[in-house]
Scaffold this motif. Structure first.
Motif: not given
Ligand SMILES: Cc1cc2nc3c(=O)[nH]c(=O)nc-3n(C[C@H](O)[C@H](O)[C@H](O)COP(=O)(O)OP(=O)(O)OC[C@H]3O[C@@H](n4cnc5c(N)ncnc54)[C@H](O)[C@@H]3O)c2cc1C
Ligand SMILES: NC(=O)c1ccc[n+]([C@@H]2O[C@H](COP(=O)([O-])OP(=O)(O)OC[C@H]3O[C@@H](n4cnc5c(N)ncnc54)[C@H](O)[C@@H]3O)[C@@H](O)[C@H]2O)c1
Length: 572
Positions: A8, A12, A242-243, A257, A328, A334, A353-354
Motif C-alpha cells: 500500500l 494512495s 479513493k482506491t 498509486p 483498501a 485492494v 494499491d489501487a
C-alpha cells in the motif's frame, strides 16, 4: 512480474482530502449558465441523481410554470413554429447536444437545451478534455525521461519531475475553460439553456426542473435525447472513489498509486496506462478477452503491445474477469479476485494499491419518461434507426423524436455524438441525411497514438466473404518517413484495407506519431467516396508525417477497368 505482496503506497494511503469530497458527493463548479427564471434555479444536482423519480405537479402549477418558462425564452428570437414553444428541444448539453444546438441555430430553428448537471457532459468534464490534458503531461514526461531519445537528439536533461497537484489543476482548468467556451457559444447564438432534469411527458412535450419537481413544461416540434452515459461498473466491484475508482475519479489525479490494476484494456484503460506509467506507477491490466486491446485491428493491437505495453512497467492477465474487488481498508490493500472468463473458476487474487475500473460505459437514460411514449430501452440504450429516430416498442419510428450520442450506443465518441446531432438537424430542416458511421474516425491518445477508421482487417475479410469480393492490404512504416525520423519517432505503421476491383477504401489504421491527426485524410476520403486511384495523385508537403499516408495510397494496386471519380477507367 510484480510481487503480489501488500504494498500500500503512501500516495494512495494518503489519498487527498479532495478524494473525500468526491466520496461525499461534492460537485464540479457550476458553469456560467443562463440564469433561469425565479424558482427554476440550478439545484446542484449530481449526475447520479438525475435519474431519480419525477413527481407530477398539479395542472395549475404546471400552467403557471409553463408561462414562466415561456417568458424566460422571450426576447430570444421568434417563437417556435406551429404553436410550439420551440422548434427543437435537446435534453442533455454534452458535446452531442451542443453540436446539435449550434447547427439548429444556424438553420434558423428556435432551440432550447436542458441540462441537469454541468454543460459539456462527459467529454468536457469527465472525459476527452481532462484526459487529454493528463496525456499531454504524460507525453512530455515520457520524452524527458527517455535518456536514449534525448541523447540521440543531442539534448541533455538532468532530471524530469512533476507536481501532481499542478498536473491535476491543468486538467481541471482546461475542463473549466472548455465548459465556459461551450456555454458561451450557445448563449451567443441565442440557444436557451434551461437548467434541470428533462423528462418526456408526451408527444412533443417535455417537463424539466429539480428532481422530484419537474414543474416547467415546454412544447417542441422536435425533441432530441442526448443524455449520454456513465461508467459501467460490473457487479461485485465496490467503488470507494479513493482506491477503487472509475475514470470520473481518476481524472482528478488525487493520487498516483505505486501499483494500480486497470480492469479493462479498451480506450480508457490504455490511455490511463500511458498516464500512470509516465508518472511512475506500475500497471497490471486485467482483461476479460484473450488479448489486450481487443477492439483494435489485431495487427495494430500486436504492434501496440510491442510499443505501448512490453517496454513499460506493465504486466497483464488476459482471459480473466475481475469478479470481486474490495477497496483498501484497515491497512489492507485492494483485493481483486480473478476468475477464468470461460470456466468461471477462481484463478488468482491480486493485491494492489489501487484499481481503475475501465470496463465500458452504460447509457444514462433513466427517468427520461420513455414509458410515456411506448419506447423500451435495450440494455438501457435508446433504440434508433439509421436516422437516429427513436423506435417504439412496436418497431415504429416515433415522429419528431431522436436520440444521439452515447445514449443510443451506436458509437461512443464525442465527435460521433455531435455528427449525429448535426445529421438530425439537417433532417428536421428538410434535408434527408444519413450519417455513414464507417467514415467516423477514432483515436487513442497514447504515445505514440493509435487511430482508425472503417473496418478492421478481420471485419473486412468477413464482409468480403459474405458479399463475394476481394480485399487487398497495404502498409507503410514510419521508419521511412523523414519527419518521423527527424523527431526520432520512427516507431509506427499505417495500414489500409481496400477493394482492388473498385479502389474503395474499407479501413485505415495508424499507430505512430500524431496518428490521431493523420487519420482524417482517410476518414474524409471514405466520407466523400474518394477512391484510392484518385487520392494517390493528391500532393503532400515534404517532409511531413502525412507522407506516411501518401505512400500508403501510392502503394495500393487497383485493377485496370475500375473507374475513378470522374468515371474514367484506371490504367493498368
Ligand atoms: C475518460 C474518457 C475519455 C474520453 N475521451 C474521448 C476522446 O478523446 N474522444 C472522443 O471522441 N470521445 C472520448 N470519450 C467519449 C465521449 O466523452 C463521449 O462519447 C461523449 O461525451 C458523448 O457525448 P453525449 O453528448 O452523447 O453525452 P454526454 O457527454 O455524456 O452528455 C450528456 C449530458 O446530458 C445530461 N443529462 C443526462 N440526463 C439528463 C436529463 N434527464 N435531463 C437533462 N440533462 C441530462 C448530462 O448531465 C450530460 O451533461 C471519452 C470518455 C471518457 C469517459
Ligand atoms: N480516445 C477516445 O476516443 C476515447 C477515450 C476513452 C474512452 N472513449 C470511449 O469511452 C467508451 C468506454 O471506454 P472503455 O475503455 O471503458 O470501454 P471499452 O469498451 O473500450 O473497453 C472495455 C474493456 O473492458 C473489458 N472488460 C469488461 N468487463 C470486464 C471485467 N469484469 N473484467 C475484465 N475486463 C473486462 C472488455 O473486454 C473491454 O476490452 C468507449 O466506448 C470509447 O469509445 C474514447
Amino acid at each position: 512480474m510484480y510481487s503480489t505482496a501488500m504494498s500500500l503506497s503512501a500516495a494512495s494511503a494518503s489519498a487527498s482530502a479532495s478524494a473525500a469530497a468526491v466520496a461525499s458527493g461534492a460537485t464540479a463548479s457550476r458553469p456560467n449558465a443562463t440564469r433561469p427564471a425565479a424558482g427554476l434555479r440550478f439545484c446542484g444536482l449530481r449526475r447520479e441523481a438525475l435519474g431519480l423519480r419525477s413527481v407530477r405537479s398539479s395542472p395549475q402549477v404546471v400552467a403557471a410554470r409553463r408561462s414562466v418558462a415561456a417568458a424566460a425564452t422571450a426576447g430570444n428570437g421568434a417563437a417556435g413554429s406551429g404553436g410550439f414553444d420551440y422548434d427543437l428541444v435537446i435534453i442533455g448539453a454534452g458535446v452531442g447536444g451542443h453540436g446539435a444546438a449550434l447547427h439548429a441555430v444556424e438553420k434558423g430553428l428556435k432551440t432550447a437545451i436542458i441540462e441537469g448537471d454541468v454543460v459539456g457532459g462527459t467529454c468536457v468534464n469527465r472525459g476527452c478534455v481532462p484526459s487529454k490534458a493528463l496525456l499531454a503531461v504524460s507525453g512530455r514526461m515520457r520524452e524527458l525521461q527517455d535518456e536514449h531519445h534525448m541523447k540521440s537528439l543531442g539534448l541533455q536533461v538532468s532530471s524530469a519531475g512533476y507536481d501532481r497537484q499542478a498536473v491535476a489543476d491543468h486538467a481541471n482548468n482546461l475542463a473549466s475553460k472548455i465548459r465556459s467556451n461551450l456555454t458561451n457559444s450557445m448563449k451567443a447564438l441565442g440557444v436557451d439553456i434551461l437548467t434541470g432534469v428533462g423528462t418526456i411527458v408526451g408527444k412533443q412535450k417535455v417537463r424539466y426542473g429539480k428532481v422530484g419537481f419537474l414543474d416547467n413544461e415546454i412544447t417542441a416540434r422536435n425533441i432530441i435525447i442526448a443524455t449520454g452515459s456513465v461508467p459501467f461498473v460490473p457487479k461485485g466491484i465496490e467503488i470507494d472513489g479513493k482506491t477503487v475508482f472509475t475514470s470520473d475519479h481518476a481524472l482528478k489525479l488525487e493520487s498516483v498509486p505505486d501499483w494500480i490494476a486497470i480492469v479493462g484494456s479498451g480506450y480508457i484503460g490504455l490511455e490511463f496506462s500511458d498516464v500512470y506509467t509516465a508518472l511512475g506507477s506500475e500497471v497490471t491490466f486485467v482483461e476479460a478477452l484473450d488479448q489486450l486491446m481487443p477492439g483494435f485491428d489485431p495487427e495494430i493491437g500486436k504492434l501496440a503491445q510491442r510499443i505501448l505495453i512490453n517496454p513499460r512497467k506493465i504486466d497483464y492477465h488476459t482471459g480473466v474477469f475481475a469478479s470481486k474487488i474490495t477497496p483498501a481498508k484497515d491497512g489492507k490493500p485492494v483485493l481483486i479476485e480473478l476468475i477464468d472468463a470461460k470456466t468461471k473458476e477462481h484463478k488468482e487474487t491480486l493485491e494492489v494499491d489501487a484499481a481503475l475500473i475501465a470496463t465500458g460505459r452504460a447509457p444514462f437514460t433513466k427517468g427520461l419518461g420513455l414509458e410515456n411514449i411506448n419506447v423500451v430501452t435495450q440494455r438501457g440504450f435508446v433504440p434508433v434507426d439509421e436516422r437516429m429516430q427513436v423506435m417504439d416498442a412496436d418497431g415504429n419510428a416515433v415522429p419528431n423524436l431522436y436520440c444521439i450520442g452515447d445514449a443510443n450506443g451506436k458509437l461512443m465518441l464525442a465527435h460521433a455524438a455531435s455528427a449525429q446531432g448535426i445529421s438530425v438537424v439537417e433532417q428536421i430542416s428538410g434535408r434527408d441525411n444519413i450519417l455513414n458511421h464507417l467514415s467516423i474516425p477514432a483515436a487513442c491518445f497514447t504515445h505514440p497514438e493509435i487511430s482508425m477508421v472503417g473496418l478492421t482487417e478481420p471485419q473486412a475479410r468477413e464482409q468480403a466473404g459474405k458479399e463475394g469480393f476481394e480485399i487487398s492490404v497495404v502498409k507503410t512504416s514510419f521508419k521511412a518517413n523523414t519527419k518521423a525520423l527527424a523527431e526520432n519517432e520512427g516507431d509506427g505503421l499505417a495500414k489500409m484495407i481496400y477493394r482492388p476491383d473498385t479502389g474503395e477504401i474499407l479501413g485505415v489504421h495508424i499507430l505512430g506519431l500524431h496518428a490521431a491527426d493523420l487519420i482524417h485524410e482517410a476518414s474524409n476520403a471514405i466520407a466523400l467516396g474518394t477512391r484510392v486511384q484518385d487520392i494517390k495523385f493528391a500532393v503532400h508537403a515534404h517532409p511531413t508525417l502525412s507522407e506516411v499516408l501518401d505512400e500508403l495510397f501510392k502503394a495500393a494496386k487497383v485493377n485496370a477497368g475500375a473507374s475513378n471519380s470522374v468515371n474514367e477507367p484506371v490504367a493498368a
